[in-house]
Design an enzyme around this catalytic site. Sequence first.
Site, mmCIF file in Angstrom:
data_model
loop_
_atom_site.group_PDB
_atom_site.id
_atom_site.type_symbol
_atom_site.label_atom_id
_atom_site.label_comp_id
_atom_site.label_asym_id
_atom_site.label_seq_id
_atom_site.Cartn_x
_atom_site.Cartn_y
_atom_site.Cartn_z
ATOM 1 N N LYS B 52 0.792 -1.239 0.000
ATOM 2 C CA LYS B 52 0.000 0.000 0.000
ATOM 3 C C LYS B 52 0.825 1.290 0.000
ATOM 4 O O LYS B 52 0.356 2.339 -0.436
ATOM 5 C CB LYS B 52 -0.925 0.019 1.212
ATOM 6 C CG LYS B 52 -1.888 -1.156 1.247
ATOM 7 C CD LYS B 52 -3.281 -0.752 0.865
ATOM 8 C CE LYS B 52 -4.211 -1.960 0.899
ATOM 9 N NZ LYS B 52 -5.572 -1.635 0.486
ATOM 10 N N SER B 77 -8.973 1.255 8.336
ATOM 11 C CA SER B 77 -8.557 0.647 9.609
ATOM 12 C C SER B 77 -7.488 -0.396 9.336
ATOM 13 O O SER B 77 -7.072 -1.127 10.207
ATOM 14 C CB SER B 77 -9.757 0.000 10.304
ATOM 15 O OG SER B 77 -10.368 -0.912 9.430
#
Lengths: 313, 313
Positions: B52, B77
Amino acid sequence: MIPALKDVQAAVKRIAPYVHNTPVLTSATIDAMLKATVYFKCENFQRGGAFKIRGAVNAILQLSEDERARGVITHSSGNFAAALALAASALNTKAYIVMPSNAPSVKRDAVAGYGAQIIDCEPTLKSRESTLIAEQKKKGATFIHPSNDMNVILGHATAVMELAKEAKQLDVVIAPVGGGGLLAGTALAVNHLHYYIETIGAEPFGADDAYLSLKTGKIQPSINPKTIADGLKTQLGDLNFPIIQKLVSKIIRVEENEIIEAMKFIWERMKIVIEPSSAVAVAAIFRNSTEFKNRKVGVILSGGNVDLSNLPF
Amino acid sequence: MIPALKDVQAAVKRIAPYVHNTPVLTSATIDAMLKATVYFKCENFQRGGAFKIRGAVNAILQLSEDERARGVITHSSGNFAAALALAASALNTKAYIVMPSNAPSVKRDAVAGYGAQIIDCEPTLKSRESTLIAEQKKKGATFIHPSNDMNVILGHATAVMELAKEAKQLDVVIAPVGGGGLLAGTALAVNHLHYYIETIGAEPFGADDAYLSLKTGKIQPSINPKTIADGLKTQLGDLNFPIIQKLVSKIIRVEENEIIEAMKFIWERMKIVIEPSSAVAVAAIFRNSTEFKNRKVGVILSGGNVDLSNLPF
């Protein structure tokens, strides 16, 4: 009786076609925590999941054709059993492995899967030795001791030779000590590379026979060792102890909770699977962090064979 | 609206100083089992433990100086929260992360540890969105969506560009699909590299909204997804879906037990820690092994962030 540098170099060349030159990994997080530069030699990525195949291959390759035709035999319920089986398979040699009847099925399956013949014995030292001698005579196979065999020690020495190629100007190398083959091999290679590099051993408090052996000046038996690092429960031998005595500066002992924390830390941060015996060396540098500060530290991560169904965390 | 090859190449160059060119690993055991050649792109070794950060860094680097001074904001989250926090920290930008109040403390700690500001919201979609909009206005920060942002998609595309440099002549690349950013990025990079390489997505049966979206031709919501692969519970977006529709040949769905077995297998055999979302892609090649036979297969191991105290085996 310490082998020469050229003996180590010959072993490097001899075993190269049969073993992995495993990666050397680093971790910015660990370096920042310790204020050191740490190079991890990842023998958990080695064939068979541990460094042991280095010694196994080197020992088999030193046999005569006639000896190789008759096969090799050892006693082990751990990584060396699988390593000798795998090495023998790669070298078209028959391997006989004396294993206690209570050895975990996962280890028996690994040995059998590599095509070795398992010979059962009772889970006692006496049964193990008598079974080995009887079988050795019957088959004419050559006994290869898991750690107290100079060719095994020389094979194990090759890991740090590879490490030193990638990690220049090491100040200290640390390896776990069980039977002493890895630590003796590491120490003699380190000593030949640069006389000023320190070699340190790491051992659980619950199996600190190597520490006591160095302290008393003679090999101490490993009596009722209690540690999660099951690869480190064995005792030193008369071939590797003199090398360790002469070339290892000290043994750092660690607690069980430190081993488990170090193991978890490496899994979480470096995303690699190491076994408790490897975590012993990592725990040692965390425990004694001040002495490693500002140094270039090589750590031998000896293996990655763990039972995932039975983790300590 | 499919970015050009030069856009991907520019992203590779742009983010290179801030991300790891992660290793590509292979496994003789897996190749023998599948009768294929499998290259694993190890984004579990990436900074922050997942791919990511590629998208996060690329998105921040495309902002104007003025925008960067005001900071970035996202809701997540999971891995993107930590990735944006880490990227912002590396690029001297302020990051605001909207997280549900029930997010695991380990994830909150990671985000806070990278210096980002956590903004709590209720664990509902509505609260998350309203909190984000309110905070965005207040801070003047730029919203960076975790998967439906073209700069994020281009950042994620860089992983397969690195893979293709090491693994020549790939026939097929497989990546897990959750929000669609990684799969879209992978597909567009693959398509630009060689038009004949196939891109396949992998998804749990318990969260098969991408499969259903491709089948119905429009984005399906992810309703009550049930899977251990918690990174794959989100739904596709209007920027990544058209790319996936055009360039992904299909989605392979896998059962929960297949995900867990694949994860355990990779840990045991390759000695690396991968998270369930990565195991989904591995499970897909095992499930459909016949179609991968005799092919060169690239697998994106998307991340390695797992809670070791809560393992499924």
